[in-house]
Write a protein that holds these residues in place. Structure first.
Motif, PDB file in Angstrom:
ATOM      1  N   ILE A 150       1.014  -0.979  -0.359  1.00 19.74           N
ATOM      2  CA  ILE A 150       0.121  -0.356   0.110  1.00 19.74           C
ATOM      3  C   ILE A 150       0.487   1.011  -0.058  1.00 19.74           C
ATOM      4  O   ILE A 150       0.983   2.177  -0.441  1.00 19.74           O
ATOM      5  N   GLY A 151       2.585   1.163   0.818  1.00 14.30           N
ATOM      6  CA  GLY A 151       3.303   2.176   0.688  1.00 14.30           C
ATOM      7  C   GLY A 151       3.687   2.440  -0.556  1.00 14.30           C
ATOM      8  O   GLY A 151       4.080   4.069  -0.812  1.00 14.30           O
ATOM      9  N   GLY A 152       3.943   1.392  -0.765  1.00 11.06           N
ATOM     10  CA  GLY A 152       4.421   1.448  -2.442  1.00 11.06           C
ATOM     11  C   GLY A 152       3.706   2.304  -3.412  1.00 11.06           C
ATOM     12  O   GLY A 152       4.163   2.620  -4.411  1.00 11.06           O
ATOM     13  N   LEU A 153       2.162   2.012  -3.363  1.00 15.64           N
ATOM     14  CA  LEU A 153       1.251   2.524  -4.248  1.00 15.64           C
ATOM     15  C   LEU A 153       1.201   3.905  -4.434  1.00 15.64           C
ATOM     16  O   LEU A 153       0.741   4.798  -5.197  1.00 15.64           O
ATOM     17  N   MET A 154       0.943   4.240  -3.034  1.00 15.07           N
ATOM     18  CA  MET A 154       0.988   6.283  -2.481  1.00 15.07           C
ATOM     19  C   MET A 154       2.599   6.544  -3.187  1.00 15.07           C
ATOM     20  O   MET A 154       2.160   7.595  -3.728  1.00 15.07           O
ATOM     21  N   ALA A 155       3.008   5.693  -3.343  1.00 17.90           N
ATOM     22  CA  ALA A 155       5.191   6.825  -2.923  1.00 17.90           C
ATOM     23  C   ALA A 155       4.559   6.418  -4.648  1.00 17.90           C
ATOM     24  O   ALA A 155       4.793   7.568  -5.398  1.00 17.90           O
ATOM     25  N   ALA A 156       4.466   5.672  -5.155  1.00 12.75           N
ATOM     26  CA  ALA A 156       4.086   5.468  -7.076  1.00 12.75           C
ATOM     27  C   ALA A 156       3.444   7.036  -7.293  1.00 12.75           C
ATOM     28  O   ALA A 156       3.829   6.789  -8.433  1.00 12.75           O
ATOM     29  N   GLY A 157       2.311   6.293  -6.592  1.00 12.86           N
ATOM     30  CA  GLY A 157       0.942   7.761  -7.209  1.00 12.86           C
ATOM     31  C   GLY A 157       1.664   8.772  -6.970  1.00 12.86           C
ATOM     32  O   GLY A 157       1.718   9.878  -8.132  1.00 12.86           O
ATOM     33  N   LEU A 158       2.746   9.548  -6.004  1.00  8.05           N
ATOM     34  CA  LEU A 158       3.112  10.682  -5.645  1.00  8.05           C
ATOM     35  C   LEU A 158       3.780  10.638  -6.963  1.00  8.05           C
ATOM     36  O   LEU A 158       4.547  11.765  -6.943  1.00  8.05           O
ATOM     37  N   SER A 159       5.144   9.825  -6.845  1.00  7.23           N
ATOM     38  CA  SER A 159       6.723  10.334  -7.796  1.00  7.23           C
ATOM     39  C   SER A 159       6.023  10.615  -9.412  1.00  7.23           C
ATOM     40  O   SER A 159       6.822  11.060 -10.597  1.00  7.23           O
ATOM     41  N   PHE A 160       4.864   9.666 -10.277  1.00  7.83           N
ATOM     42  CA  PHE A 160       4.593   9.654 -10.683  1.00  7.83           C
ATOM     43  C   PHE A 160       3.682  10.986 -11.403  1.00  7.83           C
ATOM     44  O   PHE A 160       3.122  11.111 -12.654  1.00  7.83           O
ATOM     45  N   GLY A 161       2.936  11.640 -10.271  1.00  9.81           N
ATOM     46  CA  GLY A 161       1.862  12.804 -10.041  1.00  9.81           C
ATOM     47  C   GLY A 161       0.782  12.404 -10.956  1.00  9.81           C
ATOM     48  O   GLY A 161       0.014  13.152 -11.647  1.00  9.81           O
ATOM     49  N   ARG A 162       0.888  11.138 -10.049  1.00  8.38           N
ATOM     50  CA  ARG A 162      -1.527  10.602 -10.506  1.00  8.38           C
ATOM     51  C   ARG A 162      -2.311  10.768  -9.748  1.00  8.38           C
ATOM     52  O   ARG A 162      -1.942   9.917  -8.597  1.00  8.38           O
ATOM     53  N   ARG A 163      -2.492  11.854  -9.105  1.00  8.63           N
ATOM     54  CA  ARG A 163      -3.235  12.005  -8.049  1.00  8.63           C
ATOM     55  C   ARG A 163      -4.548  10.421  -7.392  1.00  8.63           C
ATOM     56  O   ARG A 163      -4.358  10.041  -6.173  1.00  8.63           O
ATOM     57  N   SER A 164      -5.221  10.346  -9.143  1.00  8.98           N
ATOM     58  CA  SER A 164      -6.004   9.009  -8.595  1.00  8.98           C
ATOM     59  C   SER A 164      -5.170   7.701  -7.943  1.00  8.98           C
ATOM     60  O   SER A 164      -5.571   7.261  -7.045  1.00  8.98           O
ATOM     61  N   THR A 165      -4.030   7.593  -8.597  1.00  7.06           N
ATOM     62  CA  THR A 165      -3.627   6.598  -7.690  1.00  7.06           C
ATOM     63  C   THR A 165      -3.597   6.387  -6.379  1.00  7.06           C
ATOM     64  O   THR A 165      -3.748   5.656  -5.488  1.00  7.06           O
ATOM     65  N   PHE A 166      -3.053   7.790  -6.232  1.00  4.28           N
ATOM     66  CA  PHE A 166      -2.378   7.781  -4.784  1.00  4.28           C
ATOM     67  C   PHE A 166      -3.737   7.896  -4.131  1.00  4.28           C
ATOM     68  O   PHE A 166      -4.126   7.393  -2.718  1.00  4.28           O
ATOM     69  N   PHE A 167      -4.666   8.314  -4.189  1.00  2.00           N
ATOM     70  CA  PHE A 167      -6.259   8.504  -3.195  1.00  2.00           C
ATOM     71  C   PHE A 167      -6.736   7.323  -3.536  1.00  2.00           C
ATOM     72  O   PHE A 167      -7.260   6.707  -2.499  1.00  2.00           O
TER      73      PHE A 167
END
Length: 68
Positions: free
Chosen positions: A7-24
């Motif tokens: 879950i933390g990796g998905l959140m970090a990937a969402g932040l690093s790739f700039g994909r807001r929907s992935t993070f949320f």
């Protein structure tokens, strides 16, 4: 612990790739997983299963949002 890493990796990937929907989606999945832990402690198996299902769906949606 492994689930928290995913879950933390998905959140970090969402932040690093700039994909807001992935993070949320990942944040929502983490919140649902946290609530399911409380339901398990209160001996509510149906609520536990419901929130585990919600967490799984949100994390799948997060992965799909990251890939597409």
């Amino acid at each position: 612990m492994f689930g928290a890493l995913i879950i933390g990796g998905l959140m970090a990937a969402g932040l690093s790739f700039g994909r807001r929907s992935t993070f949320f989606f990942a944040l929502g999945g983490a919140t649902a997983a946290w609530i399911s832990g409380n339901a398990l402690l209160l001996d509510r198996p149906r609520i536990y299963a419901l929130f585990v299902g919600i967490a799984a769906l949100m994390l799948i949606a997060s992965t799909i949002a990251l890939v597409t």
